[in-house]
Scaffold this active site. Structure first.
Site, mmCIF file in Angstrom:
data_model
loop_
_atom_site.group_PDB
_atom_site.id
_atom_site.type_symbol
_atom_site.label_atom_id
_atom_site.label_comp_id
_atom_site.label_asym_id
_atom_site.label_seq_id
_atom_site.Cartn_x
_atom_site.Cartn_y
_atom_site.Cartn_z
ATOM 1 N N LEU A 23 21.886 -6.907 35.079
ATOM 2 C CA LEU A 23 21.482 -6.598 36.448
ATOM 3 C C LEU A 23 20.130 -5.914 36.304
ATOM 4 O O LEU A 23 19.981 -5.008 35.485
ATOM 5 C CB LEU A 23 22.475 -5.646 37.117
ATOM 6 C CG LEU A 23 23.844 -6.219 37.474
ATOM 7 C CD1 LEU A 23 24.777 -5.102 37.954
ATOM 8 C CD2 LEU A 23 23.723 -7.292 38.532
ATOM 9 N N ASP A 24 19.140 -6.346 37.080
ATOM 10 C CA ASP A 24 17.824 -5.732 36.933
ATOM 11 C C ASP A 24 17.874 -4.265 37.366
ATOM 12 O O ASP A 24 18.851 -3.796 37.925
ATOM 13 C CB ASP A 24 16.739 -6.536 37.658
ATOM 14 C CG ASP A 24 16.897 -6.563 39.166
ATOM 15 O OD1 ASP A 24 17.337 -5.562 39.757
ATOM 16 O OD2 ASP A 24 16.562 -7.591 39.771
ATOM 17 N N GLU A 25 16.816 -3.563 37.088
ATOM 18 C CA GLU A 25 16.765 -2.119 37.322
ATOM 19 C C GLU A 25 17.058 -1.757 38.778
ATOM 20 O O GLU A 25 17.707 -0.747 39.060
ATOM 21 C CB GLU A 25 15.383 -1.595 36.908
ATOM 22 C CG GLU A 25 15.239 -0.102 36.958
ATOM 23 C CD GLU A 25 13.891 0.371 36.445
ATOM 24 O OE1 GLU A 25 13.716 1.595 36.368
ATOM 25 O OE2 GLU A 25 13.001 -0.461 36.147
#
Length: 191
Positions: free
Chosen positions: A47-49
């Site tokens: 999951l991206d930041e």
């Protein structure tokens, strides 16, 4: 070898990795801040930041490969900028062209549903703009593929950029009733 498996609620603002040699990332938050994991632990997918929600961790590479395959569904709730139209939902369902590695990629057909009310999610650590700046809407998008920032790119492609993205389900494993930062160790994943 006895493998270990973890279910976590990844917070907004945390990277889906345990460390980085990149000097620009030394001030970032990493998964290791959530608990004491075995050295060989890996995130299953990412999951991206700026995304949050359900993230699975394991020491079993074969399990990671299976869950990352196109056999296991991943469901996301996305808060969108604007009140998404029926036409835009139909476009998302049938697939849209997104940019991927400098090329155009046609996403696969997938289930998309406009939510009739805001989902009961924990408050995000960084506030999202409020209704004074225009309407927002929520959709559920279920994918079996997982291209880089795919949900964000899909909703932007139909004119409704994502403001908040939360993965709520991987296969049969659901986020509820977890809270942000929770870590649960399980004997095995039942996906």
């Amino acid at each position: 070898m006895l493998h270990r498996h973890f279910i976590i609620y990844k917070p907004f603002g945390m990277l889906s990795q345990f460390a980085s040699n990149d000097s620009k990332q030394q001030s970032k938050k990493f998964l290791g801040m959530l608990g004491d994991f075995p050295e060989e632990t890996m995130a299953i997918g990412r999951l991206d930041e700026k995304s949050e929600g359900l993230l699975l961790l394991t020491t079993d590479g074969k399990m990671s490969d299976f869950i990352n395959s196109k056999k296991v569904e991943k469901e996301y709730y996305a808060q969108l900028d604007g009140d998404i139209t029926t036409e835009a939902i139909e476009q998302l369902k049938t697939g849209v062209k997104i940019g991927l590695n400098g090329k155009k990629y046609q996403t696969k057909p997938c289930p998309v549903v406009k939510l009739t009310e805001e989902p009961a999610l924990p408050a995000r650590s960084k506030k999202i703009r409020d209704a004074r700046h225009g309407p927002t809407s929520w959709v559920s998008i279920t994918l079996k593929e997982g291209k880089f920032r795919q949900v964000r790119k899909m909703t932007s492609a139909v004119g409704f950029p994502t403001l908040r993205l939360v993965r709520i389900r991987v296969g049969n494993i659901a986020l509820n009733p977890m809270q942000v930062g929770d870590v649960i160790e399980v004997k095995e994943f039942m996906v």
